[in-house]
Design a protein around this motif. Structure first.
Motif, PDB file in Angstrom:
ATOM      1  N   SER A  78       5.486  58.881 -31.861  1.00 25.04           N
ATOM      2  CA  SER A  78       4.843  58.962 -33.054  1.00 25.04           C
ATOM      3  C   SER A  78       3.331  58.432 -32.832  1.00 25.04           C
ATOM      4  O   SER A  78       2.525  58.598 -33.774  1.00 25.04           O
ATOM      5  CB  SER A  78       5.622  58.140 -33.987  1.00 25.04           C
ATOM      6  N   GLU A  79       3.013  58.045 -31.743  1.00 25.64           N
ATOM      7  CA  GLU A  79       1.699  57.484 -31.412  1.00 25.64           C
ATOM      8  C   GLU A  79       0.672  58.389 -30.847  1.00 25.64           C
ATOM      9  O   GLU A  79      -0.334  58.270 -31.022  1.00 25.64           O
ATOM     10  CB  GLU A  79       1.754  56.078 -30.694  1.00 25.64           C
ATOM     11  N   LEU A  80       1.168  58.730 -29.797  1.00 26.87           N
ATOM     12  CA  LEU A  80      -0.032  59.708 -28.769  1.00 26.87           C
ATOM     13  C   LEU A  80       0.327  61.220 -28.736  1.00 26.87           C
ATOM     14  O   LEU A  80       1.314  61.564 -28.642  1.00 26.87           O
ATOM     15  CB  LEU A  80       0.375  59.013 -27.469  1.00 26.87           C
ATOM     16  N   SER A  81      -0.836  61.611 -29.066  1.00 28.18           N
ATOM     17  CA  SER A  81      -1.022  63.129 -28.866  1.00 28.18           C
ATOM     18  C   SER A  81      -0.428  63.590 -27.370  1.00 28.18           C
ATOM     19  O   SER A  81      -0.498  62.527 -26.489  1.00 28.18           O
ATOM     20  CB  SER A  81      -2.253  63.684 -29.208  1.00 28.18           C
ATOM     21  N   ASP A  82      -0.339  64.899 -27.058  1.00 26.92           N
ATOM     22  CA  ASP A  82      -0.143  65.159 -25.818  1.00 26.92           C
ATOM     23  C   ASP A  82      -1.342  64.922 -24.695  1.00 26.92           C
ATOM     24  O   ASP A  82      -1.130  64.418 -23.457  1.00 26.92           O
ATOM     25  CB  ASP A  82       0.122  66.839 -25.877  1.00 26.92           C
ATOM     26  N   ARG A  83      -2.441  64.912 -25.422  1.00 22.09           N
ATOM     27  CA  ARG A  83      -3.819  64.686 -24.484  1.00 22.09           C
ATOM     28  C   ARG A  83      -3.729  63.225 -23.937  1.00 22.09           C
ATOM     29  O   ARG A  83      -3.855  63.031 -22.866  1.00 22.09           O
ATOM     30  CB  ARG A  83      -4.805  65.100 -25.299  1.00 22.09           C
ATOM     31  N   LEU A  84      -3.635  62.280 -24.987  1.00 23.60           N
ATOM     32  CA  LEU A  84      -3.602  60.755 -24.602  1.00 23.60           C
ATOM     33  C   LEU A  84      -2.337  60.591 -23.848  1.00 23.60           C
ATOM     34  O   LEU A  84      -2.510  59.484 -22.979  1.00 23.60           O
ATOM     35  CB  LEU A  84      -3.603  60.124 -26.034  1.00 23.60           C
TER      36      LEU A  84
END
Length: 443
Positions: free
Chosen positions: A238-244
C-alpha cells in the motif's frame, strides 16, 4: 446442449438401489444432496431415506418412503410426485442394482456429484456469458469470480473423519519434524527469531513497527530472503509503487545507497552489479502488487489469481494493515479486524499459504487495533529502535534495533526486557541479525 444433458443416471439409480438395502451408507455421502439428482423420482426417494435415517428407521419400503415425506410440510409435495406402484417396481429393481460395499457406494456417489458439479458450472458459465453481453455490468470481473467461487464452495467435499488411532502416527511424525534441529515452516532471515516462530502454512505473522520505523524495509528483507530460498512470493504493497520497490530491492541486493540507485548516480562498475541484481530478480517467482487502498475482496481475488498462475504460492506478504480512509475509531477497529481475519482465514487458512503482514504502532507503542489484530494473528513481532542506554549497555556490535516476540500462539514469547539484537542500515535497505547481547543482571 442443455445443462440437464450432463448426468449420470446409472450412478443415480445405483445410489438409490444401494440405500434401499443399506440405508446406513447414507452417512458416507453427506456431500450428496437431493438437488444433485437429475431424475425426479431419485431425488424424492433420496430425501425420504435421509429423513428415515435421521429417525433411526432402517426399513426402506414404499410405505415408509411415502410416510416419511408426508411427515413434514416441507417435503409433503414430494410425496405427491410418487406412486406406490412405481416405488414397488423401484424396490424390486434394487435387488439387481444394489452395491454391497462402502467403496462401491462412494464411487457411485462421486459420479453423481461430479455430474452435478459439471451441470452447475455449465449453468454458471452461461450466466457469465450473459454478463459479458451486458454493457451495464460495472464490475464484471468481481461478479464472475464470485459466481465461480460460490460454485466451488458449494461443491467442496468434506473429507472422511478418521479415528484418531488411524492418524496418530502421521501426527507424531509431523511433531518430530517440528522439533529442534528440524525445519518447521519457512525460516525467517534472522536465525534467533526462528527459535520462536517460522513462516508456516495457514498461519499469519504480524510485524509491528512505529511510523517510519522500517516495517516496510524488514518486509523487503524477508521477501528477498524468501526468494533466495526459491519460494514464490506475492507482495501486496500500500506504500511503494513498483518503481520505488524496485529501487529499494536493487539497493538491498547491491549495497549501493538507495538515493544513488534512485537518482542514477552510480559508477559503471555499480551499473553492472545492478544489471546482475535485476537478472537475479527476474529469475525468481515474485509478484509486487501496488494497491494504495486495501479492499478485502480485491486482495482475495488477486491472491487467488496469482496462486492459480504460480500453481503454488508459498508466502503472501501484506505491507501494511491499515484502514481505507478517515473513518472514526470504532469503524477503523472493525475494518482492521476484518482485514486481518480475511488474510488469516480466507487466504492463509483456506489457500494453505504462509502469510506475513506489517502493522503500524501507535504513539503509545501498541499495534493499531491491537486486540483485533492479536486475536487473528498467529504471532506478533515488534521491531523497535534501541534506546541509547540499551546500545551502550549491549555494545555497538549488538546493533541499533531489536525484535520482540510479543505474542505467539505457536511457541515461546519474550518476557519483559528480552529481545533479539538487529543491525539496521537504512541507506542500503539492510537488516541483519547482530551479535546477541548478554542479558544484564540488575542485581
Amino acid at each position: 446442449m442443455r445443462a440437464d444433458d450432463i448426468n449420470s443416471l446409472e450412478a443415480e439409480s445405483g445410489v438409490i438401489a444401494t440405500l434401499i438395502h443399506h440405508p446406513e451408507y447414507i452417512y458416507h455421502s453427506e456431500d450428496l444432496l437431493p438437488g444433485h439428482f437429475t431424475n425426479k423420482q431419485n431425488r424424492c426417494v433420496y430425501t425420504a431415506i435421509e429423513k428415515l435415517a435421521d429417525k433411526g428407521i432402517r426399513t426402506v419400503d414404499a410405505y415408509n418412503i411415502i410416510e416419511s415425506l408426508n411427515s413434514s410440510d416441507a417435503t409433503r409435495r414430494l410425496a405427491d410426485e410418487l406412486s406406490i406402484d412405481e416405488l414397488q417396481e423401484l424396490i424390486m429393481m434394487s435387488d439387481v442394482l444394489c452395491r454391497n460395499t462402502e467403496e462401491e457406494y462412494r464411487m457411485l456417489v462421486s459420479n453423481v456429484v461430479d455430474a452435478a458439479f459439471r451441470r452447475s458450472l455449465f449453468s454458471i458459465l452461461e450466466e457469465c456469458k450473459m454478463l459479458c453481453c451486458n454493457p451495464a455490468e460495472a464490475d464484471i470481473e468481481q461478479a464472475i469470480y464470485q459466481k465461480l467461487d460460490d460454485t466451488m464452495i458449494n461443491f467442496s467435499t468434506t473429507d472422511e473423519i478418521p479415528e484418531f488411532a488411524d492418524v496418530a502416527d502421521d501426527i507424531w511424525a509431523e511433531i518430530e519434524n517440528h522439533q529442534d534441529g528440524n525445519e518447521s515452516g519457512i525460516p525467517f532471515k534472522f536465525p534467533t527469531l526462528n527459535e520462536y516462530v517460522t513462516l508456516e502454512k495457514q498461519e499469519l505473522v504480524v510485524v509491528g513497527a512505529p511510523k517510519k520505523g522500517a516495517k516496510s524495509m524488514v518486509m523487503l528483507n524477508e521477501a528477498v530472503d524468501l526468494m533466495r530460498r526459491d519460494k514464490s512470493v506475492m507482495y501486496i504493497d500500500s506504500e511503494l509503487s513498483d518503481r520505488l520497490f524496485m529501487c529499494r530491492m536493487v539497493s538491498h541486493l547491491t549495497g549501493i545507497e538507495f538515493v544513488r540507485v534512485r537518482t542514477g548516480r552510480y559508477t559503471e562498475e555499480e551499473k553492472e552489479k545492478i544489471r546482475e541484481a535485476i537478472l537475479w530478480i527476474k529469475s525468481k517467482r515474485l509478484v509486487h502488487l501496488y494497491m494504495p487502498v486495501f479492499e478485502s475482496n480485491a486482495i482475495y481475488r488477486a491472491v487467488k489469481k496469482i496462486s492459480h498462475k504460480f500453481g503454488r504460492l508459498d508466502v503472501v506478504m501484506v505491507d501494511y494493515l491499515k484502514p481505507t480512509g478517515d473513518a472514526d475509531a470504532f469503524a477503523t477497529y472493525a475494518e482492521l479486524g476484518k482485514l486481518t481475519d480475511m488474510i488469516k482465514n480466507n487466504i492463509a487458512g483456506a489457500m494453505d499459504i504462509a502469510a506475513i503482514a506489517a502493522a503500524q504502532l501507535t504513539d503509545t507503542g501498541k499495534l493499531a487495533d491491537s486486540a483485533k489484530i492479536a486475536r487473528n494473528a498467529s504471532t506478533v513481532v515488534l521491531l523497535l529502535d534501541k534506546t541509547p542506554e540499551e546500545i551502550a549497555a549491549d555494545g555497538v556490535n549488538c546493533g541499533n534495533k531489536k525484535l520482540i516476540v510479543q505474542f505467539n500462539r505457536n511457541g515461546a514469547q519474550h518476557t519483559s526486557g528480552e529481545y533479539i539484537d538487529i543491525k539496521f542500515n537504512g541507506n542500503i535497505i539492510l537488516l541483519e541479525e547482530a551479535e546477541q547481547h548478554v542479558p544484564h543482571n540488575p542485581f
